[in-house]
Design a protein around this motif. Structure first.
Motif, short mmCIF file in Angstrom:
data_model
loop_
_atom_site.label_atom_id
_atom_site.label_comp_id
_atom_site.label_asym_id
_atom_site.label_seq_id
_atom_site.Cartn_x
_atom_site.Cartn_y
_atom_site.Cartn_z
N ARG A 274 -2.95 1.47 4.37
CA ARG A 274 -2.96 0.80 5.67
C ARG A 274 -2.55 -0.64 5.48
N THR A 275 -1.49 -1.06 6.15
CA THR A 275 -0.99 -2.43 6.01
C THR A 275 -1.85 -3.40 6.81
N ALA A 276 -1.62 -4.69 6.60
CA ALA A 276 -2.39 -5.72 7.29
C ALA A 276 -2.20 -5.67 8.79
N ASP A 277 -1.06 -5.14 9.26
CA ASP A 277 -0.84 -5.02 10.70
C ASP A 277 -1.06 -3.60 11.21
N GLY A 278 -1.73 -2.77 10.40
CA GLY A 278 -2.19 -1.48 10.88
C GLY A 278 -1.24 -0.32 10.77
N VAL A 279 -0.16 -0.45 10.01
CA VAL A 279 0.79 0.65 9.85
C VAL A 279 0.38 1.51 8.66
N SER A 280 0.49 2.82 8.80
CA SER A 280 0.16 3.76 7.74
C SER A 280 1.39 4.00 6.87
N VAL A 281 1.26 3.76 5.58
CA VAL A 281 2.39 3.84 4.65
C VAL A 281 2.09 4.87 3.56
N GLU A 282 2.96 5.85 3.45
CA GLU A 282 2.79 6.90 2.44
C GLU A 282 3.15 6.36 1.06
N CYS A 283 2.33 6.71 0.06
CA CYS A 283 2.64 6.29 -1.31
C CYS A 283 2.33 7.41 -2.29
N VAL A 284 3.01 7.36 -3.42
CA VAL A 284 2.76 8.28 -4.53
C VAL A 284 2.49 7.44 -5.77
N TYR A 285 1.36 7.70 -6.40
CA TYR A 285 0.99 6.98 -7.62
C TYR A 285 1.13 7.91 -8.82
N ASP A 286 1.85 7.43 -9.83
CA ASP A 286 2.04 8.16 -11.08
C ASP A 286 1.46 7.31 -12.19
N PRO A 287 0.44 7.79 -12.89
CA PRO A 287 -0.20 6.96 -13.92
C PRO A 287 0.66 6.71 -15.15
N LYS B 241 9.05 -7.09 8.52
CA LYS B 241 7.64 -6.76 8.34
C LYS B 241 7.40 -5.84 7.14
N GLU B 242 8.46 -5.37 6.52
CA GLU B 242 8.31 -4.54 5.33
C GLU B 242 7.62 -5.27 4.19
N VAL B 243 7.60 -6.59 4.25
CA VAL B 243 6.84 -7.36 3.26
C VAL B 243 5.37 -6.94 3.27
N LEU B 244 4.85 -6.58 4.44
CA LEU B 244 3.46 -6.14 4.54
C LEU B 244 3.26 -4.78 3.88
N ASP B 245 4.27 -3.92 3.95
CA ASP B 245 4.20 -2.61 3.28
C ASP B 245 4.13 -2.80 1.77
N LEU B 246 5.00 -3.65 1.26
CA LEU B 246 5.00 -3.93 -0.18
C LEU B 246 3.69 -4.57 -0.60
N ALA B 247 3.16 -5.48 0.21
CA ALA B 247 1.89 -6.13 -0.13
C ALA B 247 0.77 -5.10 -0.25
N ALA B 248 0.76 -4.11 0.64
CA ALA B 248 -0.27 -3.07 0.56
C ALA B 248 -0.13 -2.26 -0.72
N ALA B 249 1.10 -1.97 -1.13
CA ALA B 249 1.33 -1.21 -2.35
C ALA B 249 0.94 -2.00 -3.59
N VAL B 250 1.28 -3.29 -3.62
CA VAL B 250 0.90 -4.14 -4.75
C VAL B 250 -0.62 -4.25 -4.84
N ASP B 251 -1.26 -4.40 -3.69
CA ASP B 251 -2.72 -4.48 -3.67
C ASP B 251 -3.34 -3.19 -4.21
#
Length: 287
Positions: free
Chosen positions: A31-44, A117-127
């Motif tokens: 969930r981004t800071a402005d409330g958008v749901s962003v799909e992610c895949v984590y590979d260890p 606003k994609e900067v917010l998507d990246l920020a959520a992924a980095v976080d």
């Protein structure tokens, strides 16, 4: 160009728990800071084993690697596109990898603002990468994603340990090549946005940028002292070589510039050998 997020479009994609999808990978939604749901895949990464894990991503076992790559794809890409998965597959030999779909792309919510606003998507992924325990995080962006990683590093100093921008524009509203004229038609015309939605699985916001976001070339000087790598092909059909050279000049000697002979544009043109070289640079640069 388009502007302003559509956070109200993110409702149906929010899934609180992770879903294992093989090879230790976990798919979830941020969930981004402005409330958008962003799909992610984590590979260890190649050194980690998650057999049998099916719980929330936050409850995953400890990751044995301290470095994570966060990949920011290009416009009309998404987390499941073959070229994105190929890049992730090369990087996983060097660390953990978190891929995600920008807003308006794939199964993420909202609508694309084409780099604003994609900067917010990246920020959520980095976080998310930080909360998973990674002491070192490197952002790797392609084309639109390349501009996003530059602006993210400039606007949020100290949040990443190295930045790699591949095939990025230096300035906004560039129409000097046929592919960029087609892209502007796609973004600015109602019929173009229909093609984007139904032909390219990309939902594009109809509003113009207001205000116009910080341009990549103005963002670059703000990134120091974070290590920066700019990569561009000499056969890029979208952005000619004056774009990476402007970015490198703006870095004032802080950024490193690679002009790749015979390379075209973005993820499709970045072969495995180049991605592996980028990974080696990042591992060294991130400390």
């Amino acid at each position: 160009m388009s502007s302003r997020p559509a956070g109200d479009a993110a409702r149906s994609t929010d899934r609180p728990d992770g879903e294992t999808i093989g090879n230790g990978q976990v798919r979830t939604f941020l969930r981004t800071a402005d409330g958008v749901s962003v799909e992610c895949v984590y590979d260890p990464g190649a050194g980690a084993v998650y057999e049998g894990f099916a719980g929330p991503l936050e409850a995953a076992p400890p990751v044995p690697r301290d470095l994570a790559f966060v990949i920011a794809h290009g416009f009309t890409g998404d987390v499941d596109r073959p070229h994105v998965r190929r890049v992730a597959g090369v990087l996983r030999d060097h660390g953990a990898v978190l891929t995600f779909s920008f807003r308006g792309h794939g199964r993420s919510g909202g609508r694309s603002t084409v780099g604003d606003k994609e900067v917010l998507d990246l920020a959520a992924a980095v976080d998310r990468a930080r909360r998973l325990g990674h002491a070192r995080v490197v952002t790797v962006g392609f084309s639109m994603g390349g501009s996003v990683v530059l602006r993210h590093a400039a606007l949020r100093p100290g949040t990443v340990d190295a930045v790699v921008s591949v095939s990025a524009p230096a300035r906004w509203y560039y129409r000097g090549t046929a592919p960029m004229r087609r892209l502007h038609w796609l973004v600015t015309r109602p019929e173009g946005r229909l093609v984007g939605r139904y032909g390219l699985r990309t939902r594009i916001h109809h509003r113009d940028w207001d205000p116009v976001p910080l341009s990549p070339v103005r963002a670059v000087p703000l990134i120091a002292p974070t290590p920066l790598l700019i990569v561009h092909g000499d056969r890029d059909a979208y952005f000619p070589l004056d774009h990476p050279r402007m970015l490198a000049e703006a870095a004032g000697g802080h950024g490193e510039l690679w002009i790749e002979a015979g390379m075209g544009h973005a993820e499709h043109a970045a072969d495995d050998a180049l991605v592996a070289r980028i990974a080696d640079w990042a591992v060294s640069a991130a400390g």
